[in-house]
Design a protein around this motif. Sequence first.
Motif, PDB file in Angstrom:
ATOM      1  N   THR A 199      39.712  44.049  44.714  1.00 17.98           N
ATOM      2  CA  THR A 199      38.894  42.836  44.634  1.00 17.98           C
ATOM      3  C   THR A 199      39.204  42.000  43.393  1.00 17.98           C
ATOM      4  O   THR A 199      39.367  40.773  43.505  1.00 17.98           O
ATOM      5  CB  THR A 199      37.398  43.191  44.693  1.00 17.98           C
ATOM      6  OG1 THR A 199      37.124  43.823  45.943  1.00 17.98           O
ATOM      7  CG2 THR A 199      36.530  41.945  44.583  1.00 17.98           C
TER       8      THR A 199
ATOM      9  N   ARG B 153      29.115  50.406  48.645  1.00 17.17           N
ATOM     10  CA  ARG B 153      29.064  50.282  47.185  1.00 17.17           C
ATOM     11  C   ARG B 153      28.967  51.649  46.526  1.00 17.17           C
ATOM     12  O   ARG B 153      29.095  51.765  45.303  1.00 17.17           O
ATOM     13  CB  ARG B 153      27.875  49.409  46.772  1.00 17.17           C
ATOM     14  CG  ARG B 153      28.122  47.927  47.028  1.00 17.17           C
ATOM     15  CD  ARG B 153      26.932  47.091  46.676  1.00 17.17           C
ATOM     16  NE  ARG B 153      27.177  45.673  46.954  1.00 17.17           N
ATOM     17  CZ  ARG B 153      26.253  44.796  47.263  1.00 17.17           C
ATOM     18  NH1 ARG B 153      24.983  45.187  47.341  1.00 17.17           N
ATOM     19  NH2 ARG B 153      26.556  43.543  47.506  1.00 17.17           N
TER      20      ARG B 153
ATOM     21  N   ARG C 184      33.157  43.600  37.794  1.00 16.09           N
ATOM     22  CA  ARG C 184      32.193  43.343  38.870  1.00 16.09           C
ATOM     23  C   ARG C 184      30.817  43.004  38.310  1.00 16.09           C
ATOM     24  O   ARG C 184      30.144  42.100  38.799  1.00 16.09           O
ATOM     25  CB  ARG C 184      32.088  44.568  39.780  1.00 16.09           C
ATOM     26  CG  ARG C 184      33.289  44.727  40.707  1.00 16.09           C
ATOM     27  CD  ARG C 184      33.301  46.095  41.371  1.00 16.09           C
ATOM     28  NE  ARG C 184      34.262  46.130  42.455  1.00 16.09           N
ATOM     29  CZ  ARG C 184      35.574  46.299  42.282  1.00 16.09           C
ATOM     30  NH1 ARG C 184      36.053  46.457  41.053  1.00 16.09           N
ATOM     31  NH2 ARG C 184      36.397  46.310  43.323  1.00 16.09           N
TER      32      ARG C 184
END
Length: 208
Positions: free
Chosen positions: A63, A153, A193
Motif C-alpha cells: 500500500t 486489518r 498508515r
Amino acid sequence: TQSRSSAASDVYKRQLLLVGLLPLAWLVLQTVQDQLGANPAEALIRATGDWTLRGLCVVLAVTPLRNLLGWPELARFRRMLGLLVFAYASLHLLSYAWFDMGFDMVDTLQDIVKRPFIWLGFSGFVILLALAATSFNRAMRWLGGKRWQMLHRGVYLVAVLAVLHFWWMRAGKQDFDEVLVYAAILAGLLGWRLSRVLMKPRPPARVS
C-alpha cells in the motif's frame, strides 16, 4: 484494454508465485544435499520463520508503494503475497511440530502454553489462517466489505506478534540485532498508515 491488462496481471502473478517459491526450493535443495549445517532441524525452523517475517514486510509495503509511486496495479498482487506469507508460516509451524515436538499433539499444546514466545507465534498463525481462509472473493461477498476489511486489518496484529515472537526467542541469547531490523521496518510501515489516518481530513460537523 481491460482484457490485455487482466492477461498481463495473470502473467505477473505466476511470475510472482515462482519468485516467492524460490526460497522454499533453495531450502529443499539444501536439505537434499545435506547443507543445512550441524542442526538441520533448527535451520529449517529459523529459515521458514525468517521468510515469513520478510513476506510480512513485503505485504505491508504494497500500500505505501502503491500510493508513493502511483502504481495502483500493485494492489492486485497483495492476495498472492499474503498467501505466500501464510504458506511460509505454515511451514514454520510444521517444522516446529515435526522436528522439535515429533508430531506429539499433547506435548505441542503443552509447549505452546508453557513458552510465551511460541504462544505469541501460534496466535499470529491463527490470525493468518483466518485471513487466508477469507482471502477469496466469495468470502468477501459473504462477510460484506466493511467486515472483511476490518478482519484483514488483523495483518497489523500479526506483524506485531511476529516481532514479539522473534524478540522473545532471541532474548535468551541477548541477540537482538536482526529483531531490531525487522521491528524498524514494520514500525515504519505501520507508522506510515497511522500518519495517513491522523492526517485524513475529518468531515465538517453537522449543524442541527
